[in-house]
Design an enzyme around this catalytic site. Structure first.
Site, PDB file in Angstrom:
ATOM      1  N   THR A  47      15.958  -0.433   2.321  1.00 31.29           N
ATOM      2  CA  THR A  47      16.879   0.351   3.154  1.00 31.29           C
ATOM      3  C   THR A  47      16.132   1.548   3.742  1.00 31.29           C
ATOM      4  O   THR A  47      15.125   1.990   3.177  1.00 31.29           O
ATOM      5  CB  THR A  47      18.109   0.787   2.356  1.00 31.29           C
ATOM      6  N   THR A  49      16.245   5.112   4.354  1.00 28.78           N
ATOM      7  CA  THR A  49      15.841   6.353   3.683  1.00 28.78           C
ATOM      8  C   THR A  49      15.011   6.061   2.445  1.00 28.78           C
ATOM      9  O   THR A  49      14.022   6.743   2.159  1.00 28.78           O
ATOM     10  CB  THR A  49      17.079   7.188   3.306  1.00 28.78           C
ATOM     11  N   CYS A  50      15.397   5.032   1.713  1.00 30.30           N
ATOM     12  CA  CYS A  50      14.681   4.677   0.489  1.00 30.30           C
ATOM     13  C   CYS A  50      13.238   4.297   0.788  1.00 30.30           C
ATOM     14  O   CYS A  50      12.308   4.682   0.066  1.00 30.30           O
ATOM     15  CB  CYS A  50      15.387   3.517  -0.215  1.00 30.30           C
ATOM     16  N   SER A  51      13.017   3.550   1.869  1.00 26.68           N
ATOM     17  CA  SER A  51      11.681   3.059   2.202  1.00 26.68           C
ATOM     18  C   SER A  51      10.828   4.100   2.909  1.00 26.68           C
ATOM     19  O   SER A  51       9.608   4.157   2.702  1.00 26.68           O
ATOM     20  CB  SER A  51      11.784   1.813   3.094  1.00 26.68           C
ATOM     21  N   VAL A  55      10.918   6.680  -1.843  1.00 22.01           N
ATOM     22  CA  VAL A  55       9.842   6.065  -2.619  1.00 22.01           C
ATOM     23  C   VAL A  55       8.469   6.625  -2.245  1.00 22.01           C
ATOM     24  O   VAL A  55       7.684   6.998  -3.136  1.00 22.01           O
ATOM     25  CB  VAL A  55       9.858   4.529  -2.468  1.00 22.01           C
TER      26      VAL A  55
END
Length: 246
Positions: A47, A49-51, A55
């Site tokens: 997704t 923001t996560c990528s 992270v």
């Protein structure tokens, strides 16, 4: 209602992981016992923001966290192990342990399981981070319960600010290169010798000369940037590194 569980023990679950061609069960006890562990949990692998943010920044700061006594940084998501393994490879985030919480058992035990059915996600994790010492939650940073996917306090810098406010952070370094360029090789070697991690962008793979002109105002490579500042080519980098050591 999301609950701050600071001071409580983490849920005892078994994570179903895949290493190569084998299934490997990992328990909460194995991961957290007698260790200081940073956990950050997010809505889903791959997704935006996560990528792009969550992270990568944790992965970048792992050595800084380790210097402050943290044994491991763990990313948890309500995804299966195949998805989590592919996501780790895609992000080249091998400093972090990716834990698949495919059935949401750990997330439910944390009280962080939320309904994202309106997005077609089903049950997923709310975004949060925590510092766990020997299985006990010392500190949690939980995103505000508002619409959307807030990302304000569960980030790596906020965690580092709690753990060690005076700790120096690694410089953000990017180098524009092209294949076959000896000056680019020299510049990368200098950065490696200075123990400065960098992101490399290669001409005609990651950018074009138009981008180089627009960003650096230059037509030649390498072009090195540190913390938003253009250093210049390999000779400029050598001079700059010398001034930093003086």
């Amino acid at each position: 209602m999301i609950e701050d569980r600071t001071g409580q023990r983490i849920p005892q679950v078994t994570f179903k992981t895949r290493r190569g061609h084998e299934w490997v069960d990992l328990t909460s006890e194995e991961i957290f016992r007698n260790k200081s562990v940073i956990v950050f949990s997010l809505p889903g692998a791959f997704t935006p923001t996560c990528s792009s943010s969550h992270v990568p920044r944790y992965n970048q700061l792992v050595p800084t966290f380790q210097a402050q006594g943290v044994d491991e940084v763990v990313c948890v998501s309500v995804n299966d192990t195949f998805v989590m393994n592919e996501w780790q490879e895609a992000l080249n985030a091998h400093a972090i342990r990716f834990l698949p919480d495919g059935n949401g058992e750990f997330t439910a035990g944390m009280g962080m399981l939320v309904d994202k059915g309106h997005l077609g996600f089903g049950q997923r994790s709310w975004r949060y981070s925590m510092l766990v010492r020997d299985g006990v939650i010392e500190k949690m940073f939980i995103e505000a319960e508002v619409e959307g996917d807030p990302y304000e306090v569960s980030d790596a810098d906020t965690m580092l600010g709690y753990l060690a406010p005076q700790a120096s952070k690694p410089a953000d370094v990017t180098i524009f290169t092209r294949n076959g360029c000896p000056f680019c090789v020299k510049a990368k070697e200098m950065l490696q010798q200075a123990k400065m991690e960098f992101e490399e962008l290669v001409l005609n793979r990651d950018y074009t000369e138009q981008t180089l002109r627009a960003v650096a105002g230059a037509k030649t490579v390498p072009q090195i940037f540190v913390g938003g500042r253009r250093i210049g080519g390999s000779d400029d980098l050598e001079a700059w590194l010398g001034s930093q050591a003086a």
